[in-house]
Design an enzyme around this catalytic site. Structure first.
Site: not given
Length: 604
Positions: A2, A27, A74, A98-99, A477, A481, A484, A500, A599
């Site tokens: 928002c 937004r 929103w 907002n929130g 992940e 990161k 990357e 193992h 990207k």
């Protein structure tokens, strides 16, 4: 996502509020409104739909004022209706927000018990009533505002008008951004630099927990303790504010800090905190035999986290496959399989090709994407959008957590549809998910501790990330990161798999990062870490304060927020992202545009 704008000035304010709101349309929103002080009284105009609908309302019933606030909403709590549109009003107070106010239900019950009535279904209206009630006790506006802030649980950015306070706008932020704009004889408040961009290039970024009182001649800022503070004034180009880094050194850092907002807006698309229910989905999960998730890179790990949730909550078998392998192995899929493509851009070539293949084979298809007009969004029968907003950094951060938030929410919806969870459990899981934005904001406060770990990590040639359950894909992940953007070799492993084979890699020069929320496998994770430490491996365990210390030397700790196991992947994503970020900064690599990467991968 928002948008908020506030102006305290000398010229006609409403056309300027509208101009700013139009700049915030990117937004996403489903209603809009403004409020202004007219001869000491607050007047509001609101409309469901686009800003042009609000302009129609204002044309029929204009407002002439010099001080006002505006908002694009929103829908989170309650449907996108005029009654639920911001600004909200109670007594002398009108505000935009907002929130998410997590404890709004108990606060609302308390206010209703005193005879106060509500006209909306939103959490926001509660804040307006609380401030008005505090003013009725004789408190001055700033003291009343602070007393209410201290009672709120959740993530928020607020802009407040009070009748009788002709130049005053109050603002506050916790887990959702807010900026102060400096002008000549005017002051501004906005959700980002773009909001105030039409009026000024001089910006102060409020820090976590800050609140502010501004009028046309200046601003007084305070930190979370109530102490007066000054925040630096920086210059931001109005024309490029959307893609400015603002107060941050890199886009990746900025996007990490935008996650309380982006996760909240994604959750709100799938869940209703007012009713404690998952929103009904266009897919009949009861008729689905299996889910086949297709994705690449970071989206693949988001899909693996989704797999844990779909199987545990909904009892729905779920496979996750790297899209570049999927089509070329002649997969055996039954007609009861739902194929789900997961992608930030919606244009990833391998994932799109896999989705097209599944559709051609007669499977039902869906896409979890951030770009809602993308090829995958158009190709799939069902669009499950994420609401991360534009992501500039090549290494995905907020798009990843938005994907996870969407998949976890869908798993709850599937659990309900398949009769695997009852209404009470559904409500508990929905409540837990809506706690994520606040806890992500708390995880961002781990910054200093993570920065210290990163200084040592930057010296390493190899790093191992460990986790169990849903922390295993998050460990992978985290390793991705680090690879990357810092170019350090890293691998993610299931902690129980160490013995193992991978434990042979452990030595004094190989740091181990362990993700250990306090869940049903914590003790097993701690035992695995003891095995590593006994072999000389330097271990950093990221765990909540309530978690016991594993016995044995060589295990350092970084405290993380305690959280429900369901949302641990969302909360613990922050420290692994920050760890990669600060390691890369320490090494001096190109954080936003790492070598050899793009990207969106639009070729096979």
């Amino acid at each position: 996502m928002c948008g908020i704008i506030g102006v305290s000035g000398e010229g006609s304010v409403v056309p300027r509020l509208i101009d700013s709101l139009k700049r915030l349309e990117y937004r996403g929103y489903d209603s809009a409104g403004v409020a202004a002080l007219v001869d000491g009284r607050i007047e509001r105009r609101r409309a469901k739909g686009k800003i042009r609908e609000l302009e129609t309302v204002l044309a029929d019933d204009p407002i002439k004022a010099t001080v006002g606030i505006g908002h694009t909403r929103w829908a989170t709590h309650g449907a996108p209706t005029t009654a639920n549109a911001h600004p909200h009003k109670a007594g002398r107070v009108s505000l935009v927000h907002n929130g998410i106010i997590e404890n709004f239900a108990e606060l609302k019950a308390e206010l209703q018990a005193t005879g106060r009535t509500f006209e909306s279904q939103t959490d926001t209206e509660v804040v307006a009533h609380l401030i008005d009630a505090a003013l009725e006790t004789g408190l001055d506006p700033l003291t009343a505002f602070k007393s209410v802030l201290d009672r709120l649980t959740g993530a928020y950015a607020l802009a407040v008008l009070i009748e009788g306070e002709d130049e005053l706008i109050l603002g506050a932020r916790r887990g959702s951004p807010l900026v102060v704009g400096w002008g000549e004889g005017e002051m501004y408040l906005g959700s980002d630099a773009l909001a105030v961009g039409p009026f000024t290039q001089s910006i102060s970024y409020l820090e976590e927990g800050d609140y502010v009182a501004l009028n046309r001649s200046g601003a007084r800022m305070f930190d979370v303790t109530g102490a007066a503070v000054e925040r630096p004034v920086v210059k931001v180009s109005a024309s490029s504010a959307l893609v400015e880094k603002g107060e941050y050194r890199h886009f990746m850092e900025k996007e990490i800090h935008e996650q309380p907002d982006s996760v909240q807006h994604t959750l709100s698309a799938y869940l209703d905190l007012v009713t404690g229910k998952a929103k009904v989905q266009p897919v009949d999960f009861a008729a689905v035999d299996r889910i086949q998730i297709i994705a690449c890179g970071t989206a693949f790990y988001a899909g693996q986290i989704g797999k844990y949730a779909f199987e545990k909550i909904a009892g729905l078998p779920c496979d996750v496959e790297i899209a570049s392998e999927f089509r070329y192995r002649s997969p055996a899929l039954t007609r009861g399989t739902l194929a789900v493509a997961v992608s930030q851009s919606g244009e990833t070539a391998d994932t799109l090709a896999g989705l097209t293949w599944c559709k051609r084979e007669g499977l039902k298809t869906a896409a979890v994407v951030n770009v809602h007009s993308s090829s995958m969004a158009r190709e799939a029968e069902t669009l499950w959008p994420t609401h991360a907003g534009p992501e500039i950094g090549v290494a995905s951060t907020k798009a990843f957590t938005a994907q996870v938030a969407a998949l976890l929410s869908l798993a709850v919806a599937a659990g309900v549809a398949r009769g695997r969870i009852d209404g009470q459990t559904e409500g508990e899981l929905v409540k837990a998910l809506f706690e994520a934005p606040r806890l992500i904001a708390e995880a961002l406060a781990m910054d200093a501790d993570i920065r210290a770990v990163a200084q040592d990590l930057a010296k390493a040639s190899d790093v191992l990330f460990l986790g169990r359950g849903a922390m295993f894909p998050l460990a992978m992940e985290g390793a991705l990161k680090l690879k990357e953007i810092s170019y350090i070799h890293a691998e993610g492993y299931a902690a129980g798999e160490l013995k193992h084979g991978p434990i042979a890699l452990v030595d004094e020069e190989t740091p181990i990062i362990a993700l250990a929320p306090l869940d049903e496998v914590f003790e097993k994770t701690a035992s695995n870490l003891q095995e590593v430490a006994a072999r000389g491996g330097p271990v950093v365990m990221i765990a909540p304060r309530a978690a016991p210390d594993p016995h044995g030397a060589g295990i350092a700790r970084v405290d993380a927020p305690d959280c429900h196991p369901l949302i641990a992947p969302l909360v613990y994503a922050v420290p692994v992202q920050l760890l990669a970020y600060y390691t890369a900064v320490h090494k001096g690599t190109d954080v936003d545009q790492p070598r050899n990467l793009a990207k969106s991968v639009t070729v096979e």
